[in-house]
Design a protein around this motif. Sequence first.
Motif, PDB file in Angstrom:
ATOM      1  N   UNK A 140      37.799 -22.431 -21.688  1.00 31.31           N
ATOM      2  CA  UNK A 140      36.353 -22.884 -21.411  1.00 31.31           C
ATOM      3  C   UNK A 140      35.654 -23.739 -20.703  1.00 31.31           C
ATOM      4  N   UNK A 141      35.471 -23.812 -19.152  1.00 36.02           N
ATOM      5  CA  UNK A 141      34.838 -24.288 -18.066  1.00 36.02           C
ATOM      6  C   UNK A 141      34.088 -23.996 -17.491  1.00 36.02           C
ATOM      7  N   UNK A 142      33.129 -24.893 -16.825  1.00 33.07           N
ATOM      8  CA  UNK A 142      32.433 -24.291 -15.747  1.00 33.07           C
ATOM      9  C   UNK A 142      32.503 -25.449 -14.738  1.00 33.07           C
ATOM     10  N   UNK A 143      32.324 -24.838 -13.639  1.00 35.41           N
ATOM     11  CA  UNK A 143      31.843 -25.723 -12.456  1.00 35.41           C
ATOM     12  C   UNK A 143      33.279 -26.928 -12.550  1.00 35.41           C
ATOM     13  N   UNK A 144      32.774 -28.363 -12.475  1.00 33.43           N
ATOM     14  CA  UNK A 144      33.680 -28.858 -12.691  1.00 33.43           C
ATOM     15  C   UNK A 144      34.909 -28.436 -13.897  1.00 33.43           C
ATOM     16  N   UNK A 145      33.556 -28.452 -14.533  1.00 28.51           N
ATOM     17  CA  UNK A 145      35.184 -27.648 -15.775  1.00 28.51           C
ATOM     18  C   UNK A 145      36.218 -26.357 -15.993  1.00 28.51           C
ATOM     19  N   UNK A 146      35.186 -25.196 -14.714  1.00 28.60           N
ATOM     20  CA  UNK A 146      35.855 -24.448 -14.587  1.00 28.60           C
ATOM     21  C   UNK A 146      37.389 -24.607 -13.264  1.00 28.60           C
ATOM     22  N   UNK A 147      36.967 -25.758 -12.680  1.00 30.76           N
ATOM     23  CA  UNK A 147      38.159 -26.160 -11.580  1.00 30.76           C
ATOM     24  C   UNK A 147      39.723 -26.906 -12.992  1.00 30.76           C
ATOM     25  N   UNK A 148      38.665 -27.446 -14.184  1.00 25.69           N
ATOM     26  CA  UNK A 148      39.722 -28.364 -14.943  1.00 25.69           C
ATOM     27  C   UNK A 148      40.594 -27.408 -15.712  1.00 25.69           C
TER      28      UNK A 148
END
Length: 399
Positions: free
Chosen positions: A194-202
């Motif tokens: 689960x991630x968002x923004x930079x973490x969403x790309x990750x």
Amino acid sequence: MPILPRTAMWIAAVGTCAALVAGCASALEPKAVPEPQAITTADFATDGPGSLVEAMTIPTFDRSVSNLGGTTAKVLYRSTSGIDGTPTEVSGALFVPPGDPPPGGWPVMAFAHGTTGIQQECAPSASNDLLGSVGLIKSYLELGFAVAAADYQGLGTDGNHPYLDNRTAGLNVIDSVRALRKLSPSVSNRWAAFGGSQGGGATWAANEQAAGYASELELVGTVSLVPSADMSGIVRKALDGTLTDDQAAAYIWMLMGLQKSYPDLRIDDYISGVVRENWDVLGACSGPEGNQRGEILSQMSTDDVEPASSEAASLLTSLLERTALPIGPASAPMMVIYAGRDSFIDTRWTDDAIAEGCALGSVIEADFQPDKGHGDVDGGASVQWLGERFGGQPAPNNC
């Protein structure tokens, strides 16, 4: 797994931390704590990707988590550069719930943080609450997940942080799960991210790379909120002078990462004026220079980051296309939640990345929220979705 009956707590945490930027910090008063201690029970016997270099207790970690019991560790583990395939070392924080694990071990939630900066001191694991993400970590633990939270290459360790290089961040996320399993034998090989923004790309990149990079792990699905899937279009906007203020700030950090990843890149072809004059300060994420950075950004104009020529713009676009998603079909189902009023990521960029992923055969549930922005998308639907993936139910696909 006892996930769905306890979703209200998780929805509250996700709603409060949806963009993974503002965070949910604790207000508990600090008290004297012992020094960090080496965790000698961890497995240090191997040396490949995901193997542990160091594992230490974190006595100062937020008490809302430490009071739960279980294991809280600051670690250094081995990973791989997504740019050139070289071995790297990455820091992060790992968490194991208290008590006896369920049959097969604790399932894993890999948490991929949003943008925190590009320098070593910008690592979430350097703070006692993961820079405000502690509420989400606590909810995962209470739901019965072991949690892996990577810092990403160059944050918390020496070396370059290739900002928004999805391949590298994705490999770092996968290897954080491997490191968690080295920390404790009670951890399952079943995992989600689960991630968002930079973490969403990750998380998106981790999904696409998982099957080929870590076949011993069983990925059940990933959730990407407002993902930085393909940022190559930002160069065209820099050339046209149409960057938003938020995009201009991110663009500068992207240039800094590329300058270090590709030393032959002529950075003076991309910056001028107040940006060139304050280049080193603009890399700061905290302290007096961090405050100064905000003042400089308020003074810059779009001319200060306009590529010097169409040739320079084409070169930069080609470098950013190497970091873009998709890079192949997904290994497991994906949920992508994105916004129509996102000041960092143009909606069309995400639309195109989803369409390309669908064309490759990926299973994607896309949740477009036209009236939301980068920091206020509603991630509540991901709770049910992740519970169903762990439960083995067929994944919805609106490709």
